[in-house]
Design a protein around this motif. Structure first.
Motif, PDB file in Angstrom:
ATOM      1  N   GLY A 262      24.948   8.489 -14.272  1.00 38.57           N
ATOM      2  CA  GLY A 262      25.926   8.162 -13.073  1.00 38.57           C
ATOM      3  C   GLY A 262      26.737   9.480 -12.666  1.00 38.57           C
ATOM      4  N   TYR A 263      26.739  10.016 -13.639  1.00 38.14           N
ATOM      5  CA  TYR A 263      27.591  11.427 -13.422  1.00 38.14           C
ATOM      6  C   TYR A 263      26.553  12.619 -12.599  1.00 38.14           C
ATOM      7  CZ  TYR A 263      31.588  10.703 -16.399  1.00 38.14           C
ATOM      8  OH  TYR A 263      32.909  10.247 -16.998  1.00 38.14           O
ATOM      9  N   LEU A 264      25.313  12.439 -13.091  1.00 38.43           N
ATOM     10  CA  LEU A 264      24.319  13.185 -12.174  1.00 38.43           C
ATOM     11  C   LEU A 264      23.988  12.666 -11.176  1.00 38.43           C
ATOM     12  CD1 LEU A 264      21.882  15.241 -12.773  1.00 38.43           C
ATOM     13  CD2 LEU A 264      20.444  13.466 -13.739  1.00 38.43           C
ATOM     14  N   ALA A 265      24.105  11.426 -10.875  1.00 39.80           N
ATOM     15  CA  ALA A 265      23.280  10.778  -9.738  1.00 39.80           C
ATOM     16  C   ALA A 265      23.621  11.633  -8.412  1.00 39.80           C
ATOM     17  CB  ALA A 265      23.650   9.335  -9.608  1.00 39.80           C
ATOM     18  N   PRO A 266      24.983  11.794  -7.956  1.00 39.47           N
ATOM     19  CA  PRO A 266      25.547  12.473  -6.903  1.00 39.47           C
ATOM     20  C   PRO A 266      24.860  13.724  -6.704  1.00 39.47           C
ATOM     21  CG  PRO A 266      27.343  11.389  -8.021  1.00 39.47           C
ATOM     22  CD  PRO A 266      26.051  11.454  -8.807  1.00 39.47           C
ATOM     23  N   PHE A 267      24.551  14.702  -7.784  1.00 44.67           N
ATOM     24  CA  PHE A 267      23.955  15.885  -7.610  1.00 44.67           C
ATOM     25  C   PHE A 267      22.584  15.738  -7.115  1.00 44.67           C
ATOM     26  CE2 PHE A 267      27.652  16.309 -10.410  1.00 44.67           C
ATOM     27  CZ  PHE A 267      28.290  17.565 -10.066  1.00 44.67           C
ATOM     28  N   VAL A 268      21.944  14.922  -7.692  1.00 40.38           N
ATOM     29  CA  VAL A 268      20.553  14.551  -7.310  1.00 40.38           C
ATOM     30  C   VAL A 268      20.371  14.055  -5.928  1.00 40.38           C
ATOM     31  CG1 VAL A 268      18.360  13.024  -7.968  1.00 40.38           C
ATOM     32  CG2 VAL A 268      19.626  13.988  -9.872  1.00 40.38           C
TER      33      VAL A 268
ATOM     34  N   VAL B 263      24.318   4.517  -6.604  1.00 43.48           N
ATOM     35  CA  VAL B 263      25.155   3.711  -7.309  1.00 43.48           C
ATOM     36  C   VAL B 263      25.427   3.981  -8.711  1.00 43.48           C
ATOM     37  CG1 VAL B 263      25.103   1.172  -8.100  1.00 43.48           C
ATOM     38  CG2 VAL B 263      23.903   1.692  -6.109  1.00 43.48           C
ATOM     39  N   GLY B 264      26.655   4.258  -9.110  1.00 39.93           N
ATOM     40  CA  GLY B 264      27.239   4.683 -10.364  1.00 39.93           C
ATOM     41  C   GLY B 264      27.628   3.589 -11.028  1.00 39.93           C
ATOM     42  N   ILE B 265      27.067   3.393 -12.262  1.00 38.38           N
ATOM     43  CA  ILE B 265      27.597   2.424 -13.141  1.00 38.38           C
ATOM     44  C   ILE B 265      28.283   3.066 -14.357  1.00 38.38           C
ATOM     45  CG2 ILE B 265      26.791   0.444 -14.526  1.00 38.38           C
ATOM     46  CD1 ILE B 265      24.192   0.363 -12.781  1.00 38.38           C
ATOM     47  N   ALA B 266      29.467   2.487 -15.003  1.00 38.67           N
ATOM     48  CA  ALA B 266      30.209   3.175 -15.933  1.00 38.67           C
ATOM     49  C   ALA B 266      30.170   4.742 -16.122  1.00 38.67           C
ATOM     50  CB  ALA B 266      29.705   2.644 -17.193  1.00 38.67           C
ATOM     51  N   CYS B 267      30.607   5.346 -14.813  1.00 38.18           N
ATOM     52  CA  CYS B 267      30.994   6.680 -14.918  1.00 38.18           C
ATOM     53  C   CYS B 267      31.968   7.074 -13.801  1.00 38.18           C
ATOM     54  CB  CYS B 267      29.278   7.398 -14.202  1.00 38.18           C
ATOM     55  SG  CYS B 267      29.071   7.010 -12.274  1.00 38.18           S
ATOM     56  N   GLU B 268      32.554   8.479 -13.750  1.00 42.91           N
ATOM     57  CA  GLU B 268      33.306   8.941 -12.955  1.00 42.91           C
ATOM     58  C   GLU B 268      32.569  10.047 -12.193  1.00 42.91           C
ATOM     59  OE1 GLU B 268      37.252  11.787 -13.181  1.00 42.91           O
ATOM     60  OE2 GLU B 268      36.821  10.290 -14.532  1.00 42.91           O
ATOM     61  N   PHE B 269      32.422   9.700 -10.874  1.00 43.51           N
ATOM     62  CA  PHE B 269      32.119  10.720  -9.772  1.00 43.51           C
ATOM     63  C   PHE B 269      32.508  12.053  -9.991  1.00 43.51           C
ATOM     64  CE2 PHE B 269      30.541   6.988  -7.382  1.00 43.51           C
ATOM     65  CZ  PHE B 269      29.273   6.687  -7.977  1.00 43.51           C
ATOM     66  N   LEU B 270      31.831  13.182 -10.184  1.00 46.02           N
ATOM     67  CA  LEU B 270      32.591  14.301 -10.124  1.00 46.02           C
ATOM     68  C   LEU B 270      32.762  15.266  -8.897  1.00 46.02           C
ATOM     69  CD1 LEU B 270      30.768  15.814 -13.301  1.00 46.02           C
ATOM     70  CD2 LEU B 270      33.062  14.770 -13.132  1.00 46.02           C
ATOM     71  N   TYR B 271      33.862  14.761  -8.192  1.00 41.53           N
ATOM     72  CA  TYR B 271      34.026  15.115  -6.694  1.00 41.53           C
ATOM     73  C   TYR B 271      34.243  16.405  -6.583  1.00 41.53           C
ATOM     74  CZ  TYR B 271      37.218  15.831  -2.861  1.00 41.53           C
ATOM     75  OH  TYR B 271      37.646  16.408  -1.506  1.00 41.53           O
TER      76      TYR B 271
ATOM     77  N   PRO C 154       0.716  -1.381   0.071  1.00 39.59           N
ATOM     78  CA  PRO C 154       0.033  -0.027   0.085  1.00 39.59           C
ATOM     79  C   PRO C 154       0.843   1.275   0.037  1.00 39.59           C
ATOM     80  CG  PRO C 154      -0.842  -1.435   1.533  1.00 39.59           C
ATOM     81  CD  PRO C 154       0.397  -2.102   1.303  1.00 39.59           C
ATOM     82  N   ARG C 155       2.122   1.321   0.731  1.00 42.40           N
ATOM     83  CA  ARG C 155       2.721   2.309   0.743  1.00 42.40           C
ATOM     84  C   ARG C 155       4.285   1.796   0.489  1.00 42.40           C
ATOM     85  NH1 ARG C 155       4.014   7.543  -0.259  1.00 42.40           N
ATOM     86  NH2 ARG C 155       5.296   8.678   1.282  1.00 42.40           N
ATOM     87  N   PRO C 156       5.021   2.185  -0.516  1.00 42.53           N
ATOM     88  CA  PRO C 156       6.238   1.823  -0.737  1.00 42.53           C
ATOM     89  C   PRO C 156       7.135   1.769   0.511  1.00 42.53           C
ATOM     90  CG  PRO C 156       5.764   3.603  -2.011  1.00 42.53           C
ATOM     91  CD  PRO C 156       4.566   3.403  -1.470  1.00 42.53           C
ATOM     92  N   GLU C 157       8.327   0.815   0.552  1.00 45.36           N
ATOM     93  CA  GLU C 157       9.162   1.111   1.544  1.00 45.36           C
ATOM     94  C   GLU C 157      10.237   1.900   1.122  1.00 45.36           C
ATOM     95  OE1 GLU C 157      10.376  -2.812   2.877  1.00 45.36           O
ATOM     96  OE2 GLU C 157       8.469  -3.370   3.795  1.00 45.36           O
ATOM     97  N   ARG C 158      10.565   2.130  -0.036  1.00 46.30           N
ATOM     98  CA  ARG C 158      11.629   3.070  -0.832  1.00 46.30           C
ATOM     99  C   ARG C 158      11.430   3.197  -2.128  1.00 46.30           C
ATOM    100  NH1 ARG C 158      16.820  -1.432  -0.547  1.00 46.30           N
ATOM    101  NH2 ARG C 158      15.640  -3.129  -1.901  1.00 46.30           N
ATOM    102  N   VAL C 159      12.416   4.094  -2.737  1.00 47.22           N
ATOM    103  CA  VAL C 159      12.136   4.402  -3.865  1.00 47.22           C
ATOM    104  C   VAL C 159      13.591   4.008  -4.700  1.00 47.22           C
ATOM    105  CG1 VAL C 159      11.793   6.266  -5.633  1.00 47.22           C
ATOM    106  CG2 VAL C 159      10.661   6.370  -3.644  1.00 47.22           C
ATOM    107  N   ALA C 160      13.546   3.423  -5.988  1.00 43.63           N
ATOM    108  CA  ALA C 160      14.633   3.214  -6.762  1.00 43.63           C
ATOM    109  C   ALA C 160      14.445   4.420  -8.191  1.00 43.63           C
ATOM    110  CB  ALA C 160      14.845   1.782  -7.260  1.00 43.63           C
ATOM    111  N   LEU C 161      15.427   5.368  -7.852  1.00 48.13           N
ATOM    112  CA  LEU C 161      15.425   6.377  -9.133  1.00 48.13           C
ATOM    113  C   LEU C 161      16.374   5.731 -10.115  1.00 48.13           C
ATOM    114  CD1 LEU C 161      14.396   9.019 -10.341  1.00 48.13           C
ATOM    115  CD2 LEU C 161      16.328   9.865  -8.983  1.00 48.13           C
ATOM    116  N   LEU C 162      16.198   5.386 -11.396  1.00 44.73           N
ATOM    117  CA  LEU C 162      16.888   4.945 -12.326  1.00 44.73           C
ATOM    118  C   LEU C 162      17.334   5.886 -13.591  1.00 44.73           C
ATOM    119  CD1 LEU C 162      15.519   1.172 -13.021  1.00 44.73           C
ATOM    120  CD2 LEU C 162      17.128   2.150 -11.230  1.00 44.73           C
ATOM    121  N   LEU C 163      18.310   6.328 -13.602  1.00 48.43           N
ATOM    122  CA  LEU C 163      18.991   7.440 -14.415  1.00 48.43           C
ATOM    123  C   LEU C 163      19.737   6.858 -15.666  1.00 48.43           C
ATOM    124  CD1 LEU C 163      20.027  10.299 -11.900  1.00 48.43           C
ATOM    125  CD2 LEU C 163      17.787   9.699 -12.761  1.00 48.43           C
TER     126      LEU C 163
END
Length: 218
Positions: free
Chosen positions: A123-129, A141-149, A23-32
Motif C-alpha cells: 500500500g505504501y508502494l501503490a501511489p508511486f506505481v 486502494v491502500g489497505i493498512a498503510c499510510e500514503f507517503l504524501y 477476449p480483451r480485458p476491460e481493466r487491470v487489477a494490480l495487487l501488491l
C-alpha cells in the motif's frame, strides 16, 4: 571503502494472475502484497473482488526473504527496504516500480484502466506505481498503510485515492493513515477513508467486500 553504483540487470519477476474471460480485458487489477508475503496470498484474498472482465495480476516483490523452518525454507518477498531508525531507504522503490512497469508492458496491459490495491508495504508502494504508469484511468486502494504524501508530490489529482484501515491496527497507526489520506483529498484527489471497527492488520472478507464496493464507484 564502501561504494554503490547503478547497474542494468535482467530481473526475474514472478507473478500470479487470473486473466480476463473477455477476449480483451476491460481493466487491470494490480495487487501488491505486504512485507514477507507473496502474490498468491493477494490473489487468493482479493481476486474474488473483481469480475471476469478484469485481468487480475499479483506479482511477487523482487527481493526474496527466505526463512528457515522445520519443513524447509519459506520464501516471502519485499518491495523495498526502509530503515525507520535512520529514516532512509537502504533499497528504495525504484526497482519495484520499474519491474512492475516492465511486467505490464510485456503483458500489453500498461494502457488499460487500472486499479492498484496494496496491502501494508504494498500500500505504501501503490501511489508511486500509479504515478509512474501511462494509463489515464488510475485508481489506488491502500489497505493498512499510510500514503507517503511528502515523497510522492506533485501527484496527479485525477488518480482516485481510497484507503481502508483497521481500527485496531497496531502496525500502522490508523490516525496517521487518515491524516495522510486527507492530504491527497485536499490536493484535489477523489476518494474515501474507511475505518473498519475491531479490525487488526489483516485482510478479511470485510476488507475484500469494501474493495469491491470501491471499484464499483468508478
Amino acid at each position: 571503502m564502501s561504494s554503490r553504483i547503478h547497474v542494468p540487470v535482467d530481473l526475474v519477476f514472478d507473478y500470479e494472475s487470473r486473466p480476463a474471460v473477455e477476449p480483451r480485458p476491460e481493466r487491470v487489477a494490480l495487487l501488491l502484497h505486504g512485507y514477507e508475503q507473496n502474490g498468491r496470498y493477494m490473489i487468493n484474498k482479493l481476486g474474488p473482488a473483481f469480475d471476469e472482465s478484469t485481468y487480475v495480476i499479483a506479482p511477487n516483490g523482487p527481493f526474496p526473504l527466505p526463512k528457515r523452518t522445520d519443513e524447509g525454507y519459506r520464501v516471502g518477498f519485499s518491495w523495498y527496504f526502509y530503515d525507520p531508525k535512520t529514516d532512509d531507504y537502504y533499497i528504495d522503490m525504484s526497482v519495484s516500480i520499474q519491474a512492475i512497469k516492465s511486467l505490464l508492458g510485456k503483458l500489453q496491459l500498461e494502457e488499460l484502466p487500472i486499479v492498484i490495491v496494496g496491502f501494508s508495504q504494498g500500500g505504501y508502494l501503490a501511489p508511486f506505481v500509479a504515478k509512474a504508469l501511462k494509463a489515464r484511468d488510475r485508481h489506488v486502494v491502500g489497505i493498512a498503510c499510510e500514503f507517503l504524501y511528502d515523497e510522492v508530490v506533485p501527484y496527479p489529482k485525477e488518480i482516485r485515492m481510497d484507503a481502508i484501515h483497521g481500527e485496531k491496527d497496531t502496525i500502522t497507526d490508523p490516525v496517521q493513515a487518515q491524516i495522510a489520506h486527507k492530504k491527497f483529498v485536499e490536493m484535489g484527489s477523489k476518494g474515501e477513508f474507511t475505518l473498519i471497527p475491531n479490525l487488526e492488520h489483516r485482510i478479511t472478507d470485510q476488507v475484500r467486500d469494501k474493495v469491491n464496493q470501491l471499484i464499483e464507484v468508478r
